[in-house]
Design a protein around this motif. Structure first.
Motif, PDB file in Angstrom:
ATOM      1  N   ALA B 126       0.935  -1.209  -0.083  1.00 22.17           N
ATOM      2  CA  ALA B 126      -0.108   0.076  -0.016  1.00 22.17           C
ATOM      3  C   ALA B 126       0.851   1.118  -0.027  1.00 22.17           C
ATOM      4  O   ALA B 126       0.259   2.297  -0.570  1.00 22.17           O
ATOM      5  N   LEU B 127       2.047   1.243   0.510  1.00 22.94           N
ATOM      6  CA  LEU B 127       2.881   2.243   0.425  1.00 22.94           C
ATOM      7  C   LEU B 127       3.581   2.245  -0.825  1.00 22.94           C
ATOM      8  O   LEU B 127       4.769   3.102  -1.175  1.00 22.94           O
ATOM      9  N   VAL B 218      -5.075   4.851  15.033  1.00 19.43           N
ATOM     10  CA  VAL B 218      -4.552   4.555  13.568  1.00 19.43           C
ATOM     11  C   VAL B 218      -5.861   4.695  12.547  1.00 19.43           C
ATOM     12  O   VAL B 218      -5.519   5.214  11.528  1.00 19.43           O
ATOM     13  N   THR B 221      -6.600   8.123  11.657  1.00 18.87           N
ATOM     14  CA  THR B 221      -5.633   9.096  11.124  1.00 18.87           C
ATOM     15  C   THR B 221      -4.972   8.519   9.674  1.00 18.87           C
ATOM     16  O   THR B 221      -4.285   9.230   9.167  1.00 18.87           O
ATOM     17  N   THR B 222      -5.574   7.535   9.284  1.00 22.44           N
ATOM     18  CA  THR B 222      -5.089   6.745   8.148  1.00 22.44           C
ATOM     19  C   THR B 222      -6.273   6.783   7.095  1.00 22.44           C
ATOM     20  O   THR B 222      -6.037   6.724   5.795  1.00 22.44           O
ATOM     21  N   GLY B 234      -6.249  12.751   8.221  1.00 22.71           N
ATOM     22  CA  GLY B 234      -5.488  12.101   7.749  1.00 22.71           C
ATOM     23  C   GLY B 234      -3.972  12.279   7.986  1.00 22.71           C
ATOM     24  O   GLY B 234      -3.100  12.284   7.055  1.00 22.71           O
ATOM     25  N   LEU B 235      -3.677  12.422   9.208  1.00 24.65           N
ATOM     26  CA  LEU B 235      -2.307  12.995   9.626  1.00 24.65           C
ATOM     27  C   LEU B 235      -1.261  11.811   9.015  1.00 24.65           C
ATOM     28  O   LEU B 235      -0.016  11.947   8.892  1.00 24.65           O
ATOM     29  N   LEU B 236      -1.855  10.374   9.171  1.00 28.35           N
ATOM     30  CA  LEU B 236      -0.799   9.469   8.769  1.00 28.35           C
ATOM     31  C   LEU B 236      -1.634   8.738   7.565  1.00 28.35           C
ATOM     32  O   LEU B 236      -1.098   7.384   7.236  1.00 28.35           O
ATOM     33  N   ALA B 237      -2.467   9.344   6.914  1.00 24.14           N
ATOM     34  CA  ALA B 237      -2.898   8.753   5.620  1.00 24.14           C
ATOM     35  C   ALA B 237      -1.749   8.721   4.525  1.00 24.14           C
ATOM     36  O   ALA B 237      -1.039   9.601   4.377  1.00 24.14           O
ATOM     37  N   ILE B 238      -1.767   7.366   3.761  1.00 24.06           N
ATOM     38  CA  ILE B 238      -0.844   7.145   2.984  1.00 24.06           C
ATOM     39  C   ILE B 238      -1.045   8.029   1.526  1.00 24.06           C
ATOM     40  O   ILE B 238      -0.044   8.589   1.297  1.00 24.06           O
ATOM     41  N   ARG B 239      -2.248   8.331   1.225  1.00 23.31           N
ATOM     42  CA  ARG B 239      -2.541   9.104   0.210  1.00 23.31           C
ATOM     43  C   ARG B 239      -3.589  10.296   0.605  1.00 23.31           C
ATOM     44  O   ARG B 239      -4.230  10.036   1.548  1.00 23.31           O
ATOM     45  N   GLN B 240      -3.248  11.313  -0.106  1.00 24.96           N
ATOM     46  CA  GLN B 240      -4.116  12.501  -0.075  1.00 24.96           C
ATOM     47  C   GLN B 240      -4.844  12.731  -1.289  1.00 24.96           C
ATOM     48  O   GLN B 240      -4.239  13.496  -2.051  1.00 24.96           O
ATOM     49  N   PRO B 241      -6.070  12.053  -1.309  1.00 32.43           N
ATOM     50  CA  PRO B 241      -6.602  12.176  -2.734  1.00 32.43           C
ATOM     51  C   PRO B 241      -6.713  13.620  -3.415  1.00 32.43           C
ATOM     52  O   PRO B 241      -6.472  13.607  -4.487  1.00 32.43           O
TER      53      PRO B 241
END
Lengths: 161, 394
Positions: B126-127, B218, B221-222, B234-241
């Motif tokens: 996912a990363l 978790v 924030t994701t 989403g401070l720990l979101a992998i994507r920011q759409p």
């Protein structure tokens, strides 16, 4: 209970067997060997490095008086859950084309902010506990928790058994 | 047989079969969710002709894959807490009493190994991070069965402990040490009316509470990478759409796909193959744009975004080529390698657009200019970009 155990066992072994066949038939040998190395490494890293580290940290924490330790431990568990997820993102930041909108955030700063929030909430909960203990006892200097003295350290050496 | 003097002894009163059973129930549910949503995702890649993917709800894959990735990420700290709670079991003495016991411990080792590798590599995927040098999909698929099977087997083996643990109040019950609860003479459950073991600092109930808080933190924030209202959290979101081109992320840029030049060629033509083959030029395509739809694009990696698409109905082009809504259609990309083709049939074919516009503007090159497929309830990777041809297969 016995029937359930047999059913679960048969289903479980069948699924493991199917997965193993899929692994062996669907993955070329060099990759298969790498998967095997990862499986072994996962157990070794968890059991021989991570868990002893946790126990060592717990032993250090045991010096903190029990009433406050409760909130420290709680805060550390929540912060730890966030940190485990955040660390690879900090490491990988900005390595992908910007159009993918992936890993663009300063996760290190965000994680620091989250840890500050967790610390503030834990500290506030501890403060609330201290105040309510005083209110209940009416004697501000008496420790509320008689069990706050030293305790067995985890792990402790074998004794009588 | 007495333990050697050097053998570790655990006396943590927080650890308990009653606590582990509750943590185990949680991780069991999480793994079950990941397994079932994973099967749904796997089916997207190769549905049987007689059981096509449905087209509604349009957000179906968005939901199931969002849940898959969010649950898998939350399961990483959860599995670490669960394993913390049973760590003394590693130091049972003797290490194996019998062949049966040795086999049982081996299956626990397999469960731990497969679960950790599955969660870590899933998260890495996912990363977009590939420290493992193998093809992700077949290994993730096979390990999923190993993990699910090991969990079922583990539940079967531990059923008496699970029943005992869940039937006991969490503050009561045994102290889990390197000695099994049902053999432990100082264990509460075995010693009759004994007061619950004192946990002066964090209690067992507290462990469950902070586990819930930690997993909740978790997720909140994701999960903004797929739940739009939570994107600001989403401070720990992998994507920011919203930071993708035209407000939608991409998983593979035009540069990565090596189509930067050929996709912009004004002489580009769409080849339509079938009983009555024909070609459409860029101008002919753009003159036929008359359909629109709000459809999510949902990636296997767990992000998604709802978007407004305009374009042509795929089934109209298929009918002109001599096919119909019951045909199987293969679309191909200009992309020379990689995941550059997909099949579409059934309800998704009838609902599919060949999109020229996204969120009110001509498609960005990274979104598949000059023409891409978009269909409801369809994994992003199957919504082929930079189309070169469509073919009525049958």
């Amino acid at each position: 209970m016995k029937t359930w155990r047999i059913v679960l066992g048969v289903l479980g072994v069948s699924a493991v067997a199917f997965g193993t066949v899929e692994l062996i038939t669907g993955v070329p040998l060099p990759s298969l060997l790498r998967v095997a190395v990862w499986l072994a490494a996962a157990v070794i890293i968890h059991d021989a490095i991570w868990s002893p580290g946790l126990i060592g940290a717990g032993a250090l924490l045991s010096r903190v008086p029990a009433r406050g330790r409760r909130y420290l431990q709680g805060g550390l568990i929540v912060a730890g859950a966030l940190t485990v997820i955040a660390v690879p993102m900090i490491y990988l930041r900005g390595q992908q084309p910007p159009g993918k909108a992936i890993l663009l955030q300063d996760v290190g700063a965000n994680l620091a902010l989250l840890i500050v929030i967790v610390a503030a909430v834990s500290g506030a909960a501890y403060g609330w506990r201290v105040v309510s203990d005083r209110g209940r006892r009416g004697a501000p200097d008496v420790p509320a928790d008689p069990g706050s003295g030293p305790e067995p350290v985890d792990p402790e050496p074998a004794r009588t058994r | 047989m007495d333990r050697p003097v050097f053998w570790p002894h655990f006396s943590s009163p927080v650890r308990s079969t009653a606590l582990t059973a509750r943590l185990g129930r949680l991780i069991g549910i999480a793994i079950g969710i990941c397994f079932l949503t994973g099967l749904l995702s796997h089916y997207q890649y190769g549905p049987w002709r007689w059981l096509p993917e449905p087209a509604s709800p349009a957000w179906g894959y968005r939901l199931t894959q969002g849940v898959h990735v969010a649950t898998g990420m939350a399961a990483i700290p959860l599995v670490l807490i669960k394993l913390w709670s049973v760590y003394p079991n590693l130091f049972r003495w003797p290490p194996a009493r019998s062949v049966k016991h040795a086999v049982e411990r081996g299956t626990v080792g397999l469960l731990v190994a497969a679960t950790l590798v599955q969660l870590v590599t899933g998260f890495a995927n996912a990363l977009n991070w590939y420290p493992f040098r193998w093809d992700f999909v077949p290994v993730h698929w096979a390990l999923a069965w190993v993990v699910a099977g090991s969990v079922l087997l583990h539940i079967g083996v531990k059923l008496p402990d699970i029943v005992y643990g869940l039937q006991t109040r969490v503050a009561d019950g045994d102290v889990l040490s390197e000695i099994p609860w049902n053999e432990n003479p100082v264990s509460h459950s075995n010693a009759g009316q004994v007061p619950p073991p004192a946990t002066p600092a964090l209690s067992r109930r507290d462990v469950l509470t902070v586990t819930g808080l930690g997993l909740g933190a978790v997720v909140i924030t994701t999960v903004g990478q797929t739940v739009k209202p939570l994107e600001p959290l989403g401070l720990l979101a992998i994507r920011q759409p919203h930071r993708g081109p035209q407000g939608v992320p991409v998983n593979r840029t035009a540069e990565q796909a090596q189509v930067l030049t050929i996709a912009r060629d004004p002489a580009w033509r769409l080849l339509v193959r079938g009983p009555r083959p024909y070609e459409l030029s860029l101008g002919q395509i753009e003159a036929r744009v008359e359909h629109q739809a709000w459809l999510p694009i949902a990636c296997v990696e767990g992000w998604s975004a709802l978007a407004h698409w305009r374009g042509l109905r795929l089934v109209d082009l298929v009918e002109r080529a001599g096919g119909n809504a019951d045909s199987v259609v293969r679309v191909r990309s200009l992309e020379p390698a990689g995941f550059n083709t997909s099949e579409i049939f059934g309800p998704q074919l009838s609902a599919a657009l060949l999109a020229t516009h996204l969120n009110g503007a001509r498609l960005d090159i990274d979104h598949g200019y000059p023409l891409r497929l978009i269909a409801p309830n369809r994994a992003g990777v199957l919504n082929t970009k930079w189309l070169s041809s469509i073919e009525v297969v049958s």
